[in-house]
Structure formats: structure tokens, C-alpha cells
Motif scaffolding. Sequence first.
Motif, PDB file in Angstrom:
ATOM      1  N   ARG A  43       0.798  -1.300   0.068  1.00 49.62           N
ATOM      2  CA  ARG A  43      -0.015  -0.038  -0.138  1.00 49.62           C
ATOM      3  C   ARG A  43       0.828   1.194   0.094  1.00 49.62           C
ATOM      4  O   ARG A  43       0.473   2.308  -0.612  1.00 49.62           O
ATOM      5  N   LEU A  44       1.856   1.183   0.738  1.00 48.87           N
ATOM      6  CA  LEU A  44       2.829   2.241   0.509  1.00 48.87           C
ATOM      7  C   LEU A  44       3.465   2.767  -0.709  1.00 48.87           C
ATOM      8  O   LEU A  44       3.459   3.679  -1.284  1.00 48.87           O
ATOM      9  N   ASN A  45       3.825   1.323  -1.436  1.00 48.96           N
ATOM     10  CA  ASN A  45       4.474   1.683  -2.761  1.00 48.96           C
ATOM     11  C   ASN A  45       3.533   1.954  -3.637  1.00 48.96           C
ATOM     12  O   ASN A  45       3.821   2.681  -4.809  1.00 48.96           O
ATOM     13  N   MET A  46       2.112   1.844  -3.435  1.00 45.73           N
ATOM     14  CA  MET A  46       1.071   2.348  -4.573  1.00 45.73           C
ATOM     15  C   MET A  46       0.540   3.798  -3.876  1.00 45.73           C
ATOM     16  O   MET A  46      -0.557   4.105  -4.368  1.00 45.73           O
ATOM     17  N   GLY A  47       1.172   4.301  -2.820  1.00 45.70           N
ATOM     18  CA  GLY A  47       0.533   5.513  -2.118  1.00 45.70           C
ATOM     19  C   GLY A  47       0.523   6.930  -2.940  1.00 45.70           C
ATOM     20  O   GLY A  47      -0.140   7.665  -2.322  1.00 45.70           O
ATOM     21  N   ALA A  48       1.251   6.733  -4.082  1.00 44.01           N
ATOM     22  CA  ALA A  48       1.249   8.108  -4.835  1.00 44.01           C
ATOM     23  C   ALA A  48       1.456   9.074  -4.230  1.00 44.01           C
ATOM     24  O   ALA A  48       1.100  10.341  -4.416  1.00 44.01           O
ATOM     25  N   GLY A  49       2.373   9.125  -3.291  1.00 39.48           N
ATOM     26  CA  GLY A  49       2.690  10.477  -2.624  1.00 39.48           C
ATOM     27  C   GLY A  49       2.210  10.921  -1.377  1.00 39.48           C
ATOM     28  O   GLY A  49       2.481  11.989  -0.904  1.00 39.48           O
ATOM     29  N   GLY A  50       0.936  10.325  -0.893  1.00 34.84           N
ATOM     30  CA  GLY A  50       0.123  10.716   0.128  1.00 34.84           C
ATOM     31  C   GLY A  50       0.471   9.833   1.429  1.00 34.84           C
ATOM     32  O   GLY A  50       1.437   8.854   1.421  1.00 34.84           O
ATOM     33  N   PRO A  51       0.048  10.210   2.530  1.00 34.53           N
ATOM     34  CA  PRO A  51       0.302   9.593   3.720  1.00 34.53           C
ATOM     35  C   PRO A  51      -0.558   8.255   3.893  1.00 34.53           C
ATOM     36  O   PRO A  51      -1.630   8.308   3.386  1.00 34.53           O
ATOM     37  N   VAL A  52       0.116   7.324   4.085  1.00 34.33           N
ATOM     38  CA  VAL A  52      -0.449   5.973   4.294  1.00 34.33           C
ATOM     39  C   VAL A  52      -0.375   5.447   5.824  1.00 34.33           C
ATOM     40  O   VAL A  52       0.549   5.388   6.139  1.00 34.33           O
ATOM     41  N   ARG A  53      -1.645   5.203   6.248  1.00 31.11           N
ATOM     42  CA  ARG A  53      -1.679   4.555   7.809  1.00 31.11           C
ATOM     43  C   ARG A  53      -1.029   3.156   7.786  1.00 31.11           C
ATOM     44  O   ARG A  53      -1.424   2.303   6.949  1.00 31.11           O
ATOM     45  N   VAL A  54      -0.242   2.915   8.450  1.00 28.99           N
ATOM     46  CA  VAL A  54       0.505   1.639   8.571  1.00 28.99           C
ATOM     47  C   VAL A  54       0.522   1.106  10.184  1.00 28.99           C
ATOM     48  O   VAL A  54       0.251   2.071  11.161  1.00 28.99           O
ATOM     49  N   ALA A  55       0.866  -0.161  10.241  1.00 29.79           N
ATOM     50  CA  ALA A  55       0.808  -0.777  11.670  1.00 29.79           C
ATOM     51  C   ALA A  55       1.865  -0.282  12.168  1.00 29.79           C
ATOM     52  O   ALA A  55       3.153   0.255  11.514  1.00 29.79           O
ATOM     53  N   PRO A  56       2.053  -0.117  13.747  1.00 33.18           N
ATOM     54  CA  PRO A  56       3.245   0.314  14.481  1.00 33.18           C
ATOM     55  C   PRO A  56       4.449  -0.466  13.960  1.00 33.18           C
ATOM     56  O   PRO A  56       5.623   0.166  13.855  1.00 33.18           O
ATOM     57  N   GLU A  57       4.408  -1.928  13.665  1.00 32.60           N
ATOM     58  CA  GLU A  57       5.747  -2.773  13.370  1.00 32.60           C
ATOM     59  C   GLU A  57       6.274  -2.140  11.919  1.00 32.60           C
ATOM     60  O   GLU A  57       7.335  -2.058  11.599  1.00 32.60           O
ATOM     61  N   THR A  58       5.346  -1.566  11.019  1.00 34.20           N
ATOM     62  CA  THR A  58       5.865  -1.024   9.922  1.00 34.20           C
ATOM     63  C   THR A  58       6.481   0.303   9.905  1.00 34.20           C
ATOM     64  O   THR A  58       7.175   0.720   9.233  1.00 34.20           O
ATOM     65  N   LEU A  59       6.074   1.023  10.999  1.00 34.01           N
ATOM     66  CA  LEU A  59       6.496   2.585  11.240  1.00 34.01           C
ATOM     67  C   LEU A  59       7.972   2.027  11.796  1.00 34.01           C
ATOM     68  O   LEU A  59       9.124   2.679  11.315  1.00 34.01           O
ATOM     69  N   VAL A  60       8.278   0.886  12.605  1.00 30.15           N
ATOM     70  CA  VAL A  60       9.592   0.444  12.859  1.00 30.15           C
ATOM     71  C   VAL A  60      10.538   0.141  11.948  1.00 30.15           C
ATOM     72  O   VAL A  60      11.458   0.421  11.638  1.00 30.15           O
ATOM     73  N   LEU A  61       9.819  -0.658  10.835  1.00 34.34           N
ATOM     74  CA  LEU A  61      10.521  -1.270   9.727  1.00 34.34           C
ATOM     75  C   LEU A  61      11.192   0.090   8.924  1.00 34.34           C
ATOM     76  O   LEU A  61      12.212   0.282   8.459  1.00 34.34           O
ATOM     77  N   VAL A  62      10.336   0.995   8.596  1.00 35.57           N
ATOM     78  CA  VAL A  62      10.712   2.099   7.698  1.00 35.57           C
ATOM     79  C   VAL A  62      11.701   2.868   8.635  1.00 35.57           C
ATOM     80  O   VAL A  62      12.525   3.455   7.759  1.00 35.57           O
ATOM     81  N   ARG A  63      11.622   3.030   9.711  1.00 31.29           N
ATOM     82  CA  ARG A  63      12.582   3.870  10.481  1.00 31.29           C
ATOM     83  C   ARG A  63      13.948   3.164  10.441  1.00 31.29           C
ATOM     84  O   ARG A  63      15.119   3.773  10.188  1.00 31.29           O
ATOM     85  N   THR A  64      13.742   1.990  10.525  1.00 32.15           N
ATOM     86  CA  THR A  64      14.927   1.238  10.609  1.00 32.15           C
ATOM     87  C   THR A  64      15.694   1.183   9.275  1.00 32.15           C
ATOM     88  O   THR A  64      16.857   1.128   9.150  1.00 32.15           O
ATOM     89  N   MET A  65      14.710   0.981   8.122  1.00 26.69           N
ATOM     90  CA  MET A  65      15.617   1.053   6.891  1.00 26.69           C
ATOM     91  C   MET A  65      16.356   2.418   6.622  1.00 26.69           C
ATOM     92  O   MET A  65      17.369   2.600   5.967  1.00 26.69           O
ATOM     93  N   LEU A  66      15.512   3.569   7.288  1.00 24.93           N
ATOM     94  CA  LEU A  66      16.538   4.950   7.049  1.00 24.93           C
ATOM     95  C   LEU A  66      17.395   5.123   7.895  1.00 24.93           C
ATOM     96  O   LEU A  66      18.715   5.569   7.327  1.00 24.93           O
ATOM     97  N   GLU A  67      17.627   4.438   8.931  1.00 24.52           N
ATOM     98  CA  GLU A  67      18.669   4.451   9.896  1.00 24.52           C
ATOM     99  C   GLU A  67      19.979   3.708   9.196  1.00 24.52           C
ATOM    100  O   GLU A  67      21.170   4.105   9.305  1.00 24.52           O
ATOM    101  N   ALA A  68      19.598   2.484   8.819  1.00 20.40           N
ATOM    102  CA  ALA A  68      20.422   1.453   7.957  1.00 20.40           C
ATOM    103  C   ALA A  68      21.038   2.127   6.756  1.00 20.40           C
ATOM    104  O   ALA A  68      22.293   2.063   6.403  1.00 20.40           O
ATOM    105  N   TRP A  69      20.304   2.838   5.920  1.00 22.37           N
ATOM    106  CA  TRP A  69      20.825   3.618   4.793  1.00 22.37           C
ATOM    107  C   TRP A  69      21.604   4.603   5.108  1.00 22.37           C
ATOM    108  O   TRP A  69      22.880   4.769   4.364  1.00 22.37           O
ATOM    109  N   SER A  70      21.496   5.252   6.387  1.00 18.77           N
ATOM    110  CA  SER A  70      22.431   6.272   6.846  1.00 18.77           C
ATOM    111  C   SER A  70      23.619   5.746   7.058  1.00 18.77           C
ATOM    112  O   SER A  70      24.883   6.143   7.029  1.00 18.77           O
ATOM    113  N   ALA A  71      23.308   4.789   8.027  1.00 16.84           N
ATOM    114  CA  ALA A  71      24.703   4.001   8.656  1.00 16.84           C
ATOM    115  C   ALA A  71      25.476   3.496   7.571  1.00 16.84           C
ATOM    116  O   ALA A  71      26.678   3.134   7.963  1.00 16.84           O
TER     117      ALA A  71
END
Lengths: 306, 112
Positions: A43-71
Motif C-alpha cells: 500500500r505504501l508503494n502504491m501510495g502516490a505521494g500521500g500519507p498511508v496509515r500503517v501498523a506500528p511494526e511497519t513504522l519501526v521497519l521504515v525507520r529502521t530502513m532509513l537508519e540503516a541507509w544512513s549508517a
Amino acid sequence: MASRVQVIVNTAVEPDPVRSTMGFLEHLEALWSRFVPDSDISRLNMGAGGPVRVAPETLVLVRTMLEAWSATDGLYDPTLLPILVDAGYGTSKVDPRATTALPASAAVPSHPRECIGGIIVDDDDGTVTLPVGVTLDPGGIGKGLAADLAVARLLAGGTAGALVSIGGDLAAGGLAPDPAGWMIDVEHPIASIGPVMTVSIDHGGAATSSRVSRTWRVQDRQHHHIVDPRSGDESDTDLAAVTVFSRSGHHAEAFATAAILHGSDDVLEYLGSLDLSGVAVSVDGRIIASPDLHGTQSVDAGGPVP
Amino acid sequence: MTTEDTTRPARQRPKKAHVARGARVVAVGLASATALGLVGILAEPQRATTGSSNDPAAQPVPTVTGPILRIVVHHPVPDDGDDGNGPSYARPMVRRVDAPSTIPRASTHGSD
């Protein structure tokens, strides 16, 4: 995630920790799989630039992705899904009916730093917003993070110690059954050869990035899933596999991806610069291990890796 | 399902986290993935689950043939007073083991 799962539990409190862990992992699969049409990632990938409500676990996943990209200075990059799909990895390896849906605008960012910076994780609203055209692939970090969460869940439930492995990416915590720690076989890329070595850790995670374990053929060309973000092409690394041991499963997984891209000449220097332990197998069969893993027994290199 | 009973040998041990008294159980489960799930295969027949029906972790797992659930029971060891079983994000102690134990161990490898 299309993977074998292994669960080792020490002094379980709940009556069936393996079954409950499997249920939890299935829950994460339903949220994170790009092959599930209504998963949070799809659903995020098809979100077309708008906010998509996701589960708390997915918030953790995306934040972890961003941190890993930076690290990893961008060597772990979660936005490369269009490259994989174009190369032929748009369909699940275990169910050809399960495919990845991408919007027409999907493209690999030409300016990754700007696009990664444009990803908004709103914990208050429980939403994630991706810039138009940006898509996320949980591969390369999802299994390690799922293992981390599963272990934390078991420990929080009163289990004395737990190890969860998902497709070879694993996390461990608490009291190990062996006083020497959690025992982990580092498998050789050629399965028939047997383990490269056995390693013990007192906690943390281990992950292996391999260019020979998940491959597919399109017409006359063999493809693998290790993409080099610097070129946008499949990596031409001379390493068949790299295993990294780190403080968590997701950390090990992201840095295993980054490490394999360094090649045999530089992988140890890279790991050493980050104070990480690891072992690599080159395509010509050499075993390359960080100093703390040299041990007293030589390792049968086993010859070139096909 | 097979069951083993082991007694940990009396020997010098490094300090370890506190553990509750009583028998320990080590459960090792192996399961293969389905197309859309991490696990679709367990050796045991499907059983009713407890807990809230809204709890995803309590959803019944499909029954399929397969693999192996092995339970190893360790006898309790003296409580050495250490505590702290929570997750740690410090660098782990990593050590190559030249004489691996017989206790169940995991493996790391490239994606299946």
C-alpha cells in the motif's frame, strides 16, 4: 519472506513459544511482504505521494530502513525495488502467483539522499509518506528486524533466552542453552561442503549476504539479487557470501549487504572500520575472516564457488 | 517429536543472567515457508488457540506435514544472582568455536 525459520527457546514461560513466534512472524509477513497486495509495504508503494496509515511494526521497519541507509552510507538502499523487478524478481520464489505491484511512476531515485530525506514517518498519526515514484523493498533488512522483534517479544514474555533465525538472518538474546553462548554455524555458499566455521555470540545478530543463494535466469543470463546502489546494476563483487555478526539482526543484515559490495580486497578493512566481526567466502573459494574469528583450525576452502 | 534429557556438567562458568529455578526447556522448531507466509508447516495437529481472537499471534497455524520439533530439557543450575535478560545493543562477544557443543545451534546462510 519465503524462508525457513528456526526458533531456539531456553526456559519458556508460555506453553508453546514456537507456535506463538510463528504466528507473530506470519503477522509481520502480512504487513511487510511486497508479494501481498494489501500489505503495508504494497500500500505504501502504491501510495502516490500521500500519507498511508500503517501498523506500528511497519513504522519501526521504515525507520529502521532509513537508519540503516544512513549508517551504511547508502550501500544498503531500500529504494531499489524497480531494479529487481526489471531484472526478473517481481514474482515470489515460492508462489508464482504472488507478484509485486508497482505504480507506473516507480523509479530508482536519481538523487537517493533527497528521496530518502523525503520519506516521512509520522509516529503520532501512524503514517508513512513516500515521495512520488519512491518504493520500498524490505529485502535486505526485514528478516533481521523480524528476528529482532521476535526475540524481544519472547524475552518480554518471560523467556530466559531465545534465538530466532529467518532464512539464515538471526537474532539472539537472553540466556543461551550453552554457557559459551549461542552457537551459530556459518554455512558455506556450497551447501554440500558444510559449515565454514562455528561461532558463538552472547547476544545480537548474524546475517549472510550471498550472491549465489537466490538467483534466477532470464533468457540466457543468470541474475542474483545483490544490487550495487552506486551503479544501479547487479553487483560484480568477487565475494560469494559475507556473514556479519553485530548487535542486532537488522544491523547485521544491513552491514552484510554493504560488506559484500566491498569485494575480497576491502571487506576486512570495511568490517574492521566498523568494529564488526565477519567472515567472507570469495568466488574462487578463499575464506576471509576477521582477526577474532581466525581460530586454531584451518578451514577447508572447498574450491571455487560456481 | 523426540525428547532428550541432559544434565549440564559441573564446571566453571562465566556469570550469566539470572534464571528462574526449575526445569528448563529448550524448544527447537523448524518450519518451511508457504508462498505468502513465513511458516505454513508444523508437525503437530492443529489445536485451538487461547487469547484474543484479535491477536494475530493467536491465530491458528495451518496444519501441514513436516518438520521436526525437538525439546531438550536441561536440569536447573544454581542461581548466581545475575540478572538482566533484556535485549542489549552493545557489541556482542563473538568467538570462533573449534569444538562445537551438542546443544542445538542455528545456522546463518544466504537467503533460501
